[in-house]
Design an enzyme around this catalytic site. Structure first.
Site, PDB file in Angstrom:
ATOM      1  N   THR A   1       0.855  -1.187   0.000  1.00 52.22           N
ATOM      2  CA  THR A   1       0.000   0.000   0.000  1.00 52.22           C
ATOM      3  C   THR A   1       0.893   1.239   0.000  1.00 52.22           C
ATOM      4  OG1 THR A   1      -0.016   0.043   2.390  1.00 52.22           O
ATOM      5  CG2 THR A   1      -1.807  -1.141   1.336  1.00 52.22           C
TER       6      THR A   1
ATOM      7  N   GLU B   1      -6.073  -3.267  -1.179  1.00 49.08           N
ATOM      8  CA  GLU B   1      -6.584  -4.357  -0.338  1.00 49.08           C
ATOM      9  C   GLU B   1      -7.796  -5.068  -0.940  1.00 49.08           C
ATOM     10  OE1 GLU B   1      -5.622  -1.419   0.624  1.00 49.08           O
ATOM     11  OE2 GLU B   1      -4.720  -1.416   2.624  1.00 49.08           O
TER      12      GLU B   1
ATOM     13  N   TRP C   1     -20.189  16.644  10.215  1.00 45.26           N
ATOM     14  CA  TRP C   1     -19.032  16.261   9.413  1.00 45.26           C
ATOM     15  C   TRP C   1     -19.106  16.951   8.062  1.00 45.26           C
ATOM     16  CZ3 TRP C   1     -17.831  10.265   9.831  1.00 45.26           C
ATOM     17  CH2 TRP C   1     -17.533   9.965  11.173  1.00 45.26           C
TER      18      TRP C   1
ATOM     19  N   LYS D   1     -14.478  17.887  11.146  1.00 48.17           N
ATOM     20  CA  LYS D   1     -15.501  17.806  12.184  1.00 48.17           C
ATOM     21  C   LYS D   1     -15.786  19.194  12.708  1.00 48.17           C
ATOM     22  CE  LYS D   1     -14.464  13.073  12.950  1.00 48.17           C
ATOM     23  NZ  LYS D   1     -13.470  12.142  13.392  1.00 48.17           N
TER      24      LYS D   1
HETATM   25  P1  AMP Z   1      -4.921   2.556  -2.916  1.00 52.80           P
HETATM   26  O1  AMP Z   1      -4.870   1.346  -2.096  1.00 52.80           O
HETATM   27  O2  AMP Z   1      -3.642   3.308  -2.963  1.00 52.80           O
HETATM   28  O3  AMP Z   1      -5.496   2.284  -4.270  1.00 52.80           O
HETATM   29  O4  AMP Z   1      -5.932   3.570  -2.214  1.00 52.80           O
HETATM   30  C1  AMP Z   1      -7.267   3.216  -1.946  1.00 52.80           C
HETATM   31  C2  AMP Z   1      -8.047   4.425  -1.542  1.00 52.80           C
HETATM   32  O5  AMP Z   1      -8.196   5.319  -2.648  1.00 52.80           O
HETATM   33  C3  AMP Z   1      -9.464   4.135  -1.140  1.00 52.80           C
HETATM   34  O6  AMP Z   1      -9.541   3.654   0.182  1.00 52.80           O
HETATM   35  C4  AMP Z   1     -10.122   5.486  -1.317  1.00 52.80           C
HETATM   36  O7  AMP Z   1      -9.878   6.332  -0.218  1.00 52.80           O
HETATM   37  C5  AMP Z   1      -9.410   6.035  -2.513  1.00 52.80           C
HETATM   38  N1  AMP Z   1     -10.224   5.824  -3.724  1.00 52.80           N
HETATM   39  C6  AMP Z   1     -10.136   4.843  -4.626  1.00 52.80           C
HETATM   40  N2  AMP Z   1     -11.038   5.010  -5.615  1.00 52.80           N
HETATM   41  C7  AMP Z   1     -11.732   6.127  -5.318  1.00 52.80           C
HETATM   42  C8  AMP Z   1     -12.809   6.837  -5.940  1.00 52.80           C
HETATM   43  N3  AMP Z   1     -13.353   6.451  -7.083  1.00 52.80           N
HETATM   44  N4  AMP Z   1     -13.267   7.944  -5.314  1.00 52.80           N
HETATM   45  C9  AMP Z   1     -12.728   8.374  -4.149  1.00 52.80           C
HETATM   46  N5  AMP Z   1     -11.713   7.761  -3.532  1.00 52.80           N
HETATM   47  C10 AMP Z   1     -11.215   6.647  -4.102  1.00 52.80           C
END
Ligand code: AMP
Length: 542
Positions: free
Chosen positions: A185, A330, A444, A439
């Site tokens: 990640t 994940e 929120w 907040k």
């Molecule tokens: P990663 O593991 O680096 O792909 O990050 C995942 C995170 O990216 C998710 O938990 C979201 O917070 C954000 N994310 C992924 N797709 C979207 C989307 N379409 N809109 C908003 N946030 C997103």
């Protein structure tokens, strides 16, 4: 009583074997790092992936060993995907945009025995090689003619390794739960953590990517994944493309608007996938030059929220359908996809955009729910928002080497760290990352909502919204924005624009302009850095 159906394991090798046999002539086109456009096909990728498996065996790579890659999207990277996983080893895609010390950390943590590298990343590896305690050798992904002078020790040439093998190799059968690939990640807090995919989870996820209401990858597609192969397996597209015999077009190191556009037009690209930043560059180039897309039918936007203006431009100005998708490393990564339902067909266009603006519906296989701070499930009414939990056969059950401890609850739910709403049709809308919501006075405020609105203001290129401590309200929003070069947009213009759509209590207390915003290695806004940068900032209202 058990059913009487063959228990053939779901293995990644079966995807490339299928493509090689049944779609052997379908092209894989790559903008090579050496320069020219390179063309191969599934028959050759399967053969060369087998040769690679033979070569790795000779280098001492065993079942279960991790093999690292530092590489762009290209045919050799694709061969490594199938060759390494196919032989039962684990393909560990390393994100080259991470800081060198993070790369050292994850390559050592993963115990990468061999690291494959594109020519681009040789200087990076040379600088850190002495700290890579587990790596026995490096393979440079090029041919003899392009092998550079290098101080890397124990180095091999990719093409030379393959030339020594005959490809007479039968993909081995093994347990489908065997680990197939590893992706860390991006780690906005603490060290990156490894998500370890399995053959079974990858194949099941591929079916979802191929499903019409998933990403709809099929044989008539020519797919250009701009999303890198080092980011959540390029959203599973390489596997799904092989499974359906779709043409692949790989952009290599050149992801700017012009290069991507030219490749799309030359190779009849019908489907593409990437983060909003990439589409911003592409749309900018297309608009500036008065161009259009002649073959693109749809584009997948994910990784961050797709702004309304972007969805509208693709659909209304260029006739390109948008699939807004949500997922995480994940979740393999597809969790939701933003396809419209039959009942939406006759809605006015602006209402269709409202639906597309949500992050999409759960795809079959993924279960979602939202819960409050006491873990009580919240209603699926599209209004109530809470912590988003997920479970399913391609969702992580824990990080590599148990980093971070137990990450799923007793019933198998994984806390995504996202906050969102769910409606009765299963459409999910991200309101924020749980750490990023503002907040204010017991309410929120979604930083993402405010950002999206701010980006819609003329003259604003990019915007981030963070919480600033406030004596009365606890926290209040601050907009940090980048202006279009030479544009006269002011703080007052942005606030006036936001007044059109935001409630009074949601309006930011201030707007500041900066030359650049910090991003993570996967292109997301790095809000931890912004919070640090603006920690002493005093709001005019405070
Ligand atoms: P990663 O593991 O680096 O792909 O990050 C995942 C995170 O990216 C998710 O938990 C979201 O917070 C954000 N994310 C992924 N797709 C979207 C989307 N379409 N809109 C908003 N946030 C997103």
């Amino acid at each position: 009583m058990l059913g009487l159906i063959q228990d053939r394991p779901l293995l990644i090798s079966s995807q490339i074997e299928y493509a090689g046999l049944n779609h052997g002539d379908v092209e894989i086109v790559s903008r090579s790092i050496e320069g020219p456009i390179h063309r191969t096909n599934y028959r050759n990728v399967n053969l060369r992936a087998k040769k690679l498996a033979q070569a790795l065996g000779r280098l001492g790579v065993d079942f279960g060993d991790r093999v690292g890659t530092l590489a762009w999207n290209g045919y050799r990277h694709l061969e490594i995907y199938f060759g390494v996983s196919g032989m039962g080893s684990v393909c560990h895609t390393i994100n080259p945009r991470l800081f060198p010390e993070q790369i050292v950390y994850i390559a050592n943590h993963a115990e990468d025995k061999v690291i494959f590298t594109d020519l681009t990343f040789i200087p990076l590896l040379e600088a850190i090689q002495d700290q890579l305690t587990e790596t026995q050798c490096f393979v440079i992904m090029t041919d003899e003619a392009h092998m550079p002078e290098t101080s890397l020790k124990n180095v091999h040439c990719y093409e030379t390794l393959l030339e020594a093998e005959d490809g007479a190799y039968v993909w081995p059968d093994f347990d489908e739960k065997t680990a197939s690939s590893l992706c860390y990640t991006s780690g906005t807090t603490g060290n990156p953590k490894g998500v370890l995919y399995a053959h079974r989870s990858t194949v099941l996820h591929s079916y979802c990517v191929c499903a019409n209401d998933g990403l709809g990858v099929c044989n008539s597609d020519s797919i250009l994944p701009v999303v890198p192969m080092f980011h959540a397996n390029a959203w599973g597209i390489p596997y799904a493309a092989a499974m359906s015999g779709a043409k692949m077009v790989m952009p290599g190191a050149q992801m700017d608007g012009k290069s991507v556009y030219e490749l799309m037009e030359q190779e009849g690209v019908t489907l593409s996938a990437g983060v909003p930043t990439v589409w911003l560059m592409l749309l900018g180039y297309v608009k500036e030059n008065g161009l259009k897309f002649s073959t693109m039918r749809r584009t997948v936007i994910g990784g961050s929220a797709a702004p309304r203006s972007m969805i509208e431009t693709f659909i209304n100005d260029y006739g390109v359908n948008v699939v807004h998708a949500w997922g995480m490393t994940e979740t393999s990564p597809i969790g939701t996809t933003g396809n419209l339902l039959k009942k939406h067909e006759d809605l006015p266009e602006s209402e269709k955009i409202d639906i597309r603006l949500k992050q999409g519906r759960t795809v079959y296989g993924v279960e979602l729910k939202i819960v409050d701070d006491e873990d009580n499930e919240m209603p699926r009414d599209g209004v109530a928002f809470g912590r988003l939990l997920v479970r399913g056969p391609w969702i992580t059950s824990g990080y590599f080497k148990s980093e971070g401890g137990d990450v799923v609850d007793a019933n198998g739910w994984f806390d995504t760290g996202d906050v969102g709403t769910l409606d009765k049709d299963g459409y999910m809308q991200i309101t924020d990352r749980s750490k990023d919501v503002i907040k204010s006075g017991g309410e929120w405020i979604s930083s993402i909502d405010v950002e999206n609105e701010a980006i819609g203001c003329a003259g604003i290129v990019e915007a981030a919204v963070i919480a600033i401590p406030h004596p009365k309200w606890d926290e209040r929003p601050l907009v940090i924005a980048i202006k279009e070069e030479g544009h006269p947009v002011t703080r007052e213009d942005v606030l006036a624009h936001l007044k059109n759509t935001l409630a009074k209590w949601q309006l930011p207390d201030d707007v500041v302009f900066v030359d650049e915003l910090p991003h993570t290695a996967t292109g997301k806004l790095l809000k931890t850095k912004l919070r640090e940068q603006f920690k002493d900032y005093k709001l005019p209202s405070a």
